[in-house]
Design a protein around this motif. Structure first.
Motif, PDB file in Angstrom:
ATOM      1  N   TYR A  83     -10.524   5.388  22.729  1.00 52.38           N
ATOM      2  CA  TYR A  83     -10.308   4.407  21.671  1.00 52.38           C
ATOM      3  C   TYR A  83      -9.328   3.354  22.142  1.00 52.38           C
ATOM      4  CZ  TYR A  83     -12.693   7.512  18.458  1.00 52.38           C
ATOM      5  OH  TYR A  83     -13.629   8.278  17.837  1.00 52.38           O
ATOM      6  N   ALA A  84      -9.525   2.147  21.692  1.00 50.00           N
ATOM      7  CA  ALA A  84      -8.653   1.066  22.109  1.00 50.00           C
ATOM      8  C   ALA A  84      -8.160   0.221  20.956  1.00 50.00           C
ATOM      9  CB  ALA A  84      -9.388   0.172  23.109  1.00 50.00           C
ATOM     10  N   ASP A  85      -8.596   0.510  19.750  1.00 48.60           N
ATOM     11  CA  ASP A  85      -8.085  -0.262  18.621  1.00 48.60           C
ATOM     12  C   ASP A  85      -8.163   0.562  17.347  1.00 48.60           C
ATOM     13  OD1 ASP A  85     -10.423  -1.360  16.729  1.00 48.60           O
ATOM     14  OD2 ASP A  85     -11.198  -1.359  18.766  1.00 48.60           O
ATOM     15  N   MET A  86      -7.422   0.097  16.312  1.00 48.14           N
ATOM     16  CA  MET A  86      -7.277   0.845  15.064  1.00 48.14           C
ATOM     17  C   MET A  86      -8.595   1.010  14.315  1.00 48.14           C
ATOM     18  SD  MET A  86      -3.857  -0.925  13.487  1.00 48.14           S
ATOM     19  CE  MET A  86      -2.296  -1.018  14.385  1.00 48.14           C
ATOM     20  N   ASP A  87      -9.548   0.139  14.538  1.00 50.72           N
ATOM     21  CA  ASP A  87     -10.767   0.119  13.740  1.00 50.72           C
ATOM     22  C   ASP A  87     -11.974   0.648  14.504  1.00 50.72           C
ATOM     23  OD1 ASP A  87     -11.728  -0.559  11.106  1.00 50.72           O
ATOM     24  OD2 ASP A  87     -12.925  -2.141  12.027  1.00 50.72           O
ATOM     25  N   ALA A  88     -11.748   1.285  15.659  1.00 55.87           N
ATOM     26  CA  ALA A  88     -12.867   1.760  16.471  1.00 55.87           C
ATOM     27  C   ALA A  88     -13.570   2.927  15.795  1.00 55.87           C
ATOM     28  CB  ALA A  88     -12.370   2.177  17.850  1.00 55.87           C
ATOM     29  N   PRO A  89     -14.899   2.870  15.660  1.00 52.96           N
ATOM     30  CA  PRO A  89     -15.641   4.010  15.119  1.00 52.96           C
ATOM     31  C   PRO A  89     -15.831   5.070  16.202  1.00 52.96           C
ATOM     32  CG  PRO A  89     -17.151   2.231  15.657  1.00 52.96           C
ATOM     33  CD  PRO A  89     -15.767   1.715  15.938  1.00 52.96           C
ATOM     34  N   PRO A  90     -16.359   6.237  15.845  1.00 58.71           N
ATOM     35  CA  PRO A  90     -16.613   7.266  16.864  1.00 58.71           C
ATOM     36  C   PRO A  90     -17.536   6.751  17.959  1.00 58.71           C
ATOM     37  CG  PRO A  90     -16.838   8.169  14.643  1.00 58.71           C
ATOM     38  CD  PRO A  90     -16.697   6.693  14.486  1.00 58.71           C
ATOM     39  N   GLY A  91     -17.255   7.158  19.186  1.00 59.27           N
ATOM     40  CA  GLY A  91     -18.051   6.721  20.323  1.00 59.27           C
ATOM     41  C   GLY A  91     -17.178   6.095  21.395  1.00 59.27           C
ATOM     42  N   ARG A 148     -30.370  10.272  12.455  1.00 55.90           N
ATOM     43  CA  ARG A 148     -29.548  11.470  12.647  1.00 55.90           C
ATOM     44  C   ARG A 148     -28.243  11.326  11.877  1.00 55.90           C
ATOM     45  NH1 ARG A 148     -25.468   9.653  15.589  1.00 55.90           N
ATOM     46  NH2 ARG A 148     -25.768   8.214  17.334  1.00 55.90           N
ATOM     47  N   ASP A 149     -27.539  12.436  11.745  1.00 56.49           N
ATOM     48  CA  ASP A 149     -26.238  12.407  11.094  1.00 56.49           C
ATOM     49  C   ASP A 149     -25.238  11.651  11.956  1.00 56.49           C
ATOM     50  OD1 ASP A 149     -27.067  13.895   8.909  1.00 56.49           O
ATOM     51  OD2 ASP A 149     -26.572  15.803   9.858  1.00 56.49           O
ATOM     52  N   PRO A 150     -24.295  10.925  11.335  1.00 51.97           N
ATOM     53  CA  PRO A 150     -23.261  10.234  12.124  1.00 51.97           C
ATOM     54  C   PRO A 150     -22.315  11.231  12.772  1.00 51.97           C
ATOM     55  CG  PRO A 150     -23.376   9.402   9.857  1.00 51.97           C
ATOM     56  CD  PRO A 150     -24.175  10.661   9.903  1.00 51.97           C
ATOM     57  N   LYS A 151     -21.773  10.822  13.909  1.00 46.32           N
ATOM     58  CA  LYS A 151     -20.720  11.613  14.534  1.00 46.32           C
ATOM     59  C   LYS A 151     -19.429  11.411  13.753  1.00 46.32           C
ATOM     60  CE  LYS A 151     -22.814  10.748  19.058  1.00 46.32           C
ATOM     61  NZ  LYS A 151     -22.664  10.014  20.333  1.00 46.32           N
ATOM     62  N   LYS A 152     -18.637  12.453  13.691  1.00 48.07           N
ATOM     63  CA  LYS A 152     -17.373  12.360  12.988  1.00 48.07           C
ATOM     64  C   LYS A 152     -16.283  11.902  13.944  1.00 48.07           C
ATOM     65  CE  LYS A 152     -18.468  15.858   9.520  1.00 48.07           C
ATOM     66  NZ  LYS A 152     -18.059  17.129   8.894  1.00 48.07           N
ATOM     67  N   GLY A 153     -15.345  11.137  13.405  1.00 51.33           N
ATOM     68  CA  GLY A 153     -14.234  10.650  14.206  1.00 51.33           C
ATOM     69  C   GLY A 153     -13.137  10.113  13.322  1.00 51.33           C
ATOM     70  N   ILE A 311     -30.481   4.859   5.450  1.00 49.98           N
ATOM     71  CA  ILE A 311     -30.574   4.916   6.909  1.00 49.98           C
ATOM     72  C   ILE A 311     -30.169   3.549   7.435  1.00 49.98           C
ATOM     73  CG2 ILE A 311     -32.082   5.253   8.897  1.00 49.98           C
ATOM     74  CD1 ILE A 311     -33.813   7.069   7.194  1.00 49.98           C
ATOM     75  N   ALA A 312     -29.169   3.534   8.305  1.00 51.32           N
ATOM     76  CA  ALA A 312     -28.628   2.275   8.818  1.00 51.32           C
ATOM     77  C   ALA A 312     -28.674   2.268  10.342  1.00 51.32           C
ATOM     78  CB  ALA A 312     -27.189   2.080   8.335  1.00 51.32           C
ATOM     79  N   GLU A 313     -28.585   1.086  10.893  1.00 51.21           N
ATOM     80  CA  GLU A 313     -28.564   0.959  12.350  1.00 51.21           C
ATOM     81  C   GLU A 313     -27.146   1.106  12.889  1.00 51.21           C
ATOM     82  OE1 GLU A 313     -29.369  -2.925  13.937  1.00 51.21           O
ATOM     83  OE2 GLU A 313     -28.206  -3.935  12.391  1.00 51.21           O
ATOM     84  N   THR A 314     -27.053   1.524  14.123  1.00 52.54           N
ATOM     85  CA  THR A 314     -25.808   1.466  14.873  1.00 52.54           C
ATOM     86  C   THR A 314     -26.172   1.149  16.317  1.00 52.54           C
ATOM     87  OG1 THR A 314     -23.708   2.582  15.318  1.00 52.54           O
ATOM     88  CG2 THR A 314     -25.699   3.920  15.497  1.00 52.54           C
ATOM     89  N   SER A 315     -25.156   1.010  17.159  1.00 50.65           N
ATOM     90  CA  SER A 315     -25.417   0.715  18.571  1.00 50.65           C
ATOM     91  C   SER A 315     -25.692   2.011  19.329  1.00 50.65           C
ATOM     92  CB  SER A 315     -24.226  -0.010  19.190  1.00 50.65           C
ATOM     93  OG  SER A 315     -23.114   0.866  19.297  1.00 50.65           O
ATOM     94  N   GLN A 316     -26.001   1.886  20.598  1.00 57.67           N
ATOM     95  CA  GLN A 316     -26.219   3.059  21.440  1.00 57.67           C
ATOM     96  C   GLN A 316     -24.904   3.678  21.903  1.00 57.67           C
ATOM     97  OE1 GLN A 316     -29.058   4.383  21.821  1.00 57.67           O
ATOM     98  NE2 GLN A 316     -30.674   2.843  21.718  1.00 57.67           N
ATOM     99  N   PHE A 317     -23.781   2.981  21.675  1.00 57.32           N
ATOM    100  CA  PHE A 317     -22.525   3.474  22.243  1.00 57.32           C
ATOM    101  C   PHE A 317     -21.465   3.818  21.200  1.00 57.32           C
ATOM    102  CE2 PHE A 317     -23.145  -1.086  22.750  1.00 57.32           C
ATOM    103  CZ  PHE A 317     -22.064  -1.638  22.071  1.00 57.32           C
ATOM    104  N   GLU A 318     -21.647   3.428  19.941  1.00 58.25           N
ATOM    105  CA  GLU A 318     -20.696   3.779  18.887  1.00 58.25           C
ATOM    106  C   GLU A 318     -21.452   4.108  17.609  1.00 58.25           C
ATOM    107  OE1 GLU A 318     -16.564   1.378  19.430  1.00 58.25           O
ATOM    108  OE2 GLU A 318     -18.327   0.101  19.180  1.00 58.25           O
ATOM    109  N   ASP A 319     -20.854   4.960  16.773  1.00 60.15           N
ATOM    110  CA  ASP A 319     -21.450   5.317  15.487  1.00 60.15           C
ATOM    111  C   ASP A 319     -20.690   4.621  14.363  1.00 60.15           C
ATOM    112  OD1 ASP A 319     -23.408   6.881  16.535  1.00 60.15           O
ATOM    113  OD2 ASP A 319     -22.872   8.689  15.434  1.00 60.15           O
ATOM    114  N   TYR A 320     -21.093   3.395  14.073  1.00 57.60           N
ATOM    115  CA  TYR A 320     -20.498   2.680  12.943  1.00 57.60           C
ATOM    116  C   TYR A 320     -21.105   3.213  11.649  1.00 57.60           C
ATOM    117  CZ  TYR A 320     -19.591  -0.920   9.501  1.00 57.60           C
ATOM    118  OH  TYR A 320     -19.220  -1.577   8.360  1.00 57.60           O
ATOM    119  N   PRO A 345     -29.600   4.800  16.297  1.00 51.39           N
ATOM    120  CA  PRO A 345     -29.053   3.978  17.387  1.00 51.39           C
ATOM    121  C   PRO A 345     -30.115   3.008  17.908  1.00 51.39           C
ATOM    122  CG  PRO A 345     -28.664   6.334  17.769  1.00 51.39           C
ATOM    123  CD  PRO A 345     -29.674   6.229  16.675  1.00 51.39           C
ATOM    124  N   LEU A 346     -29.745   1.748  17.996  1.00 49.32           N
ATOM    125  CA  LEU A 346     -30.643   0.716  18.498  1.00 49.32           C
ATOM    126  C   LEU A 346     -29.938  -0.081  19.587  1.00 49.32           C
ATOM    127  CD1 LEU A 346     -32.083  -0.571  15.095  1.00 49.32           C
ATOM    128  CD2 LEU A 346     -33.227   0.951  16.722  1.00 49.32           C
TER     129      LEU A 346
END
Length: 745
Positions: A83-91, A148-153, A311-320, A345-346
């Motif tokens: 993680y590098a910032d206060m608002d970073a989601p899991p990933g 899929r279910d979101p990752k927790k973080g 069902i929402a989109e997220t990136s391939q590298f983070e679970d927003y 993930p898209l």
């Protein structure tokens, strides 16, 4: 003896004159000597690899200083951090110029630094990139079976996942007297604040930097820069005193900050990097989301079954993630619920918070479903909501810290004239226009976070309060000044509130409608701590009129301390500072919320929006002719700036319902309308009679001020009210945002 109360007054923005005269400086406007300019080159493919970057033509342009790519960037310790910032989601956060891999269309792949901006921009256009393209996926609807279910973080601490299901939804829905089932869709939306993202990095020597950045969190950017570039926190200073709109886009450090700081450290000189409008579409957005609802009610109009999935989109590298499906059972106490939220993930950049994230999305589905069910039952839409009103949050079986939503319904309806509406759709016309009215409920969480402020009083009789918090245009500077004046008991003209500087006491990123309550409570705490310190020093003055008194024996009024028993015994603040022999007396204090106590309650602001629309019967053109939003948000610190926030949310509601969408060509994997000419938002001609009602609401639980914040709540209820009004006008229920005229023709 009375002290003037500043809290509650409609005071003009204290920085307003600076802004309208152009004296306020933004991140890309500071006059800096020896300044070089960087221009970002972005990927034109959506997924694949960079095979070659031919820099020869670009490097040959006179005035070009350097070209930075993944091949020659400096080694960075952050690339091994999670993680590098206060608002970073899991990933794993996106890493600009990390390697040759392309993860999304518009990804930054190079920075051209030159003596002028124009030179850098021209040279960047001459870069010849050879790619190896790979198959990509950007369309949510085509991949729903992969959800899929979101990752927790860490992010889930303030973005709770759906609560546990209750009862037997399927049986209750099957047995319901009235039912409605709907599917709701909206595509991506992009933040478009007027100020472009820009960073000016001033190289101070020996690895020290002063950075002017367009951000919603100076402390967050300081943390980010120090972690990424392995610098000491004290060697990084981030300033952002003026921000030309944020709406969530500046919560996370954007990639122009990374590239600008990297270039400055590499070149050991001052650098500025400014995005253009198209590049503002290359990071973060409100995610594509597809929702389904099934609500059932008994013959008395009580909702017995409530199903909401998203069902929402997220990136391939983070679970927003967003809080989308939780709101329905918070408002309507159905005993049988089925709630679910999943991600796909898209090949896109990670979505990010955009004003009322999740709330404005979820409330559309919830409130349109409630509206449809009210017509199935032949019950007035507002009466139907009152039938299902609850004083507790049934989703977690908790009481509300306060809830005046019923008054929002009552006062908003009266102001709007709701009782005069026709009960049946398509019953009212003005010429060739169908007229409809609709209403909706809004809800938004109250978030508790720590913050710190410093207060100092000078021998000249001036109070100065500081916090690192930014002001993204909401009026933070003004209301913090009001809070400080009342908390320390001095005239507002003798108060200065300085902010937007990471050297000042730490504040969280400004967003989520929590800044007033969080930072305002810290300001109040610092001022109260300063009063205690001043009183202690006052007692030690020779022949002090307050000698022998306890702090409970005195009152603080009009920049002085008075004995409660004898108001002739007093001492002025100024005299205390002078007697202390220093120029000022200072105190710092943190606001540390009691989370164990707060967790006993659901804390939320509420609203009710009432809307009238006219729909051209032949062309399907929709015009929002008038609207009223009634809001219960605890103590309103400044009715003028708060009203402005609600009006802004209402305008955005019009935009969300009728105008705003990022058009994606899924064959190319890119957004096609990356400019303000084709990304449609409301103009002056679209906005008519809008009004705001603030309902009195007392809350002694949420924070020291009893204030809930108003940034998001004005948007949450507006867009669904428009959709409901369109149904009342036309008899057509359109569940896709934005609603286009061809849907109604």
């Amino acid at each position: 003896m009375k002290t003037s109360q500043e809290i509650g007054k409609p005071i003009n923005r204290l920085e307003g004159n600076l802004k309208v005269t152009g004296a306020a400086k933004y991140a890309g406007e500071y006059n800096v000597g020896d300044l070089s300019h960087g221009y970002i080159a972005n990927s034109t493919i959506t997924k694949g690899k960079i095979i070659e970057i031919d820099e020869s033509k670009a490097a040959a342009v006179p005035g070009v200083i350097t070209i930075i790519t993944h091949k020659n960037r400096t080694k960075l310790p952050w690339f091994d951090m999670l993680y590098a910032d206060m608002d970073a989601p899991p990933g794993t956060p996106f890493k600009p110029l990390y390697n040759e891999n392309i993860l999304y269309n518009g990804q930054p792949i190079a920075l051209v630094v030159a003596e002028t901006f124009e030179t850098a921009r021209y040279a960047a256009s001459l870069l010849a990139i050879t790619y190896e393209e790979e198959a990509f996926e950007t369309e949510l609807a085509a991949h729903l079976d992969e959800a899929r279910d979101p990752k927790k973080g860490m992010a889930t601490a303030i973005k709770p996942l759906p609560p546990t299901n209750k009862g037997d939804f399927e049986a209750a829905y099957k047995d319901a007297f009235a039912r409605y089932e709907g599917e709701f869709t909206h595509g991506a939306e992009h933040h478009n604040p007027l100020e472009l993202f820009a960073t000016t990095a001033v190289y101070e020597g020996k690895g020290k930097l002063t950075v002017y950045d367009k951000t919603q969190g100076t402390s967050n950017c300081q943390l980010y820069i120090a972690n990424v570039f392995s610098l000491h926190y004290n060697d990084v200073r981030v300033l952002s005193p003026f921000v030309g709109g944020g709406f969530g886009s500046g919560l996370r450090p954007q990639y122009q900050l990374f590239l600008c700081v990297m270039a400055s450290l590499m070149l050991k000189r001052n650098v500025r990097v400014t995005m253009d409008r198209t590049q503002m579409f290359s990071f973060g957005h409100r995610p594509q989301t597809i929702q389904k609802t099934k609500f059932g009610a008994n013959s008395e109009g009580i909702v017995t079954a409530l199903n909401h999935t998203a069902i929402a989109e997220t990136s391939q590298f983070e679970d927003y993630t967003e809080v989308v499906v939780n709101w329905g059972n918070m408002l309507y106490p159905a005993e049988n619920t089925s709630l679910d939220y999943k991600l796909v993930p898209l090949d896109v950049f990670t979505p990010m918070d955009m004003r009322a994230p999740g709330g404005s999305t979820g409330m559309h589905a919830i409130e349109a479903t409630m509206d449809a069910l009210s017509y199935e039952l032949n019950i007035d839409p507002m009466e139907f909501r009152l039938l299902n009103y609850s004083e507790v949050d049934a989703s977690e079986n908790k009481p509300y810290s306060s809830k005046e939503l019923k008054e929002c319904y009552k006062q908003g309806a009266e102001k709007f004239g709701w009782k005069n509406r026709a009960s049946k759709p398509r019953a009212t016309k003005r010429g060739n226009r169908l007229v409809g009215t609709g209403m909706s409920t809004g809800i938004w969480d109250v978030i508790a976070l720590p913050a710190k402020a410093k207060a100092k009083f000078s021998k000249d009789g001036k109070l100065k309060v500081t916090s690192a918090v930014t002001d993204i245009g909401t009026g933070t500077k003004t209301i913090m000044t009001q809070i400080a004046a009342d908390s320390f008991a001095v005239a507002i003209d003798d108060v200065t509130f300085d902010h937007g500087d990471s050297d000042m006491p730490m504040a969280p990123i400004q967003g989520g409608s929590y800044t007033t309550g969080v930072v305002g409570s810290a300001v109040k705490a610092a001022c109260k701590a300063l009063q205690k310190k001043v009183f202690k020093k006052a007692k030690n003055i020779s022949d002090s009129p307050l000698s022998g008194l306890k702090i409970t024996d005195v009152v603080f009024k009009n920049a002085a301390i008075y004995s409660k028993e004898d108001f002739s015994k007093f001492i002025n603040y100024k005299d205390i500072v002078v007697a202390d022999g220093k120029n000022w007396i200072a105190a710092s204090k943190s606001n540390i919320p009691n989370l164990l106590e707060l967790k006993k309650y659901t804390r939320a602001a509420h609203s009710a929006a009432f809307v009238e629309v006219e729909v051209d019967e032949e062309l399907g053109i929709v015009n929002v002719t008038r609207a009223v939003t009634a809001v219960a948000a605890g103590k309103i610190i400044n009715p003028k700036t708060a009203r402005s926030q609600i009006l802004g949310g209402m305008v955005w509601g019009i935009s969300k319902a009728l105008r705003e969408e990022s058009m994606t060509d899924h064959n190319l994997g890119k957004y096609m309308n990356t400019n303000l000419g084709e990304y449609h938002i409301p103009v002056h001609a679209d906005i008519h009679d809008l009004d705001v009602v603030f309902v009195d609401e007392k809350d002694d639980i949420i924070n020291e001020l009893g204030s809930k914040g108003v940034g998001e709540i004005g948007l949450a209820s507006m867009a669904p009210a428009i959709a409901n009004a369109i149904f009342h006008a036309t008899g057509k229920r359109i569940n896709k945002f934005p609603i286009h005229f061809d849907d109604l023709m």
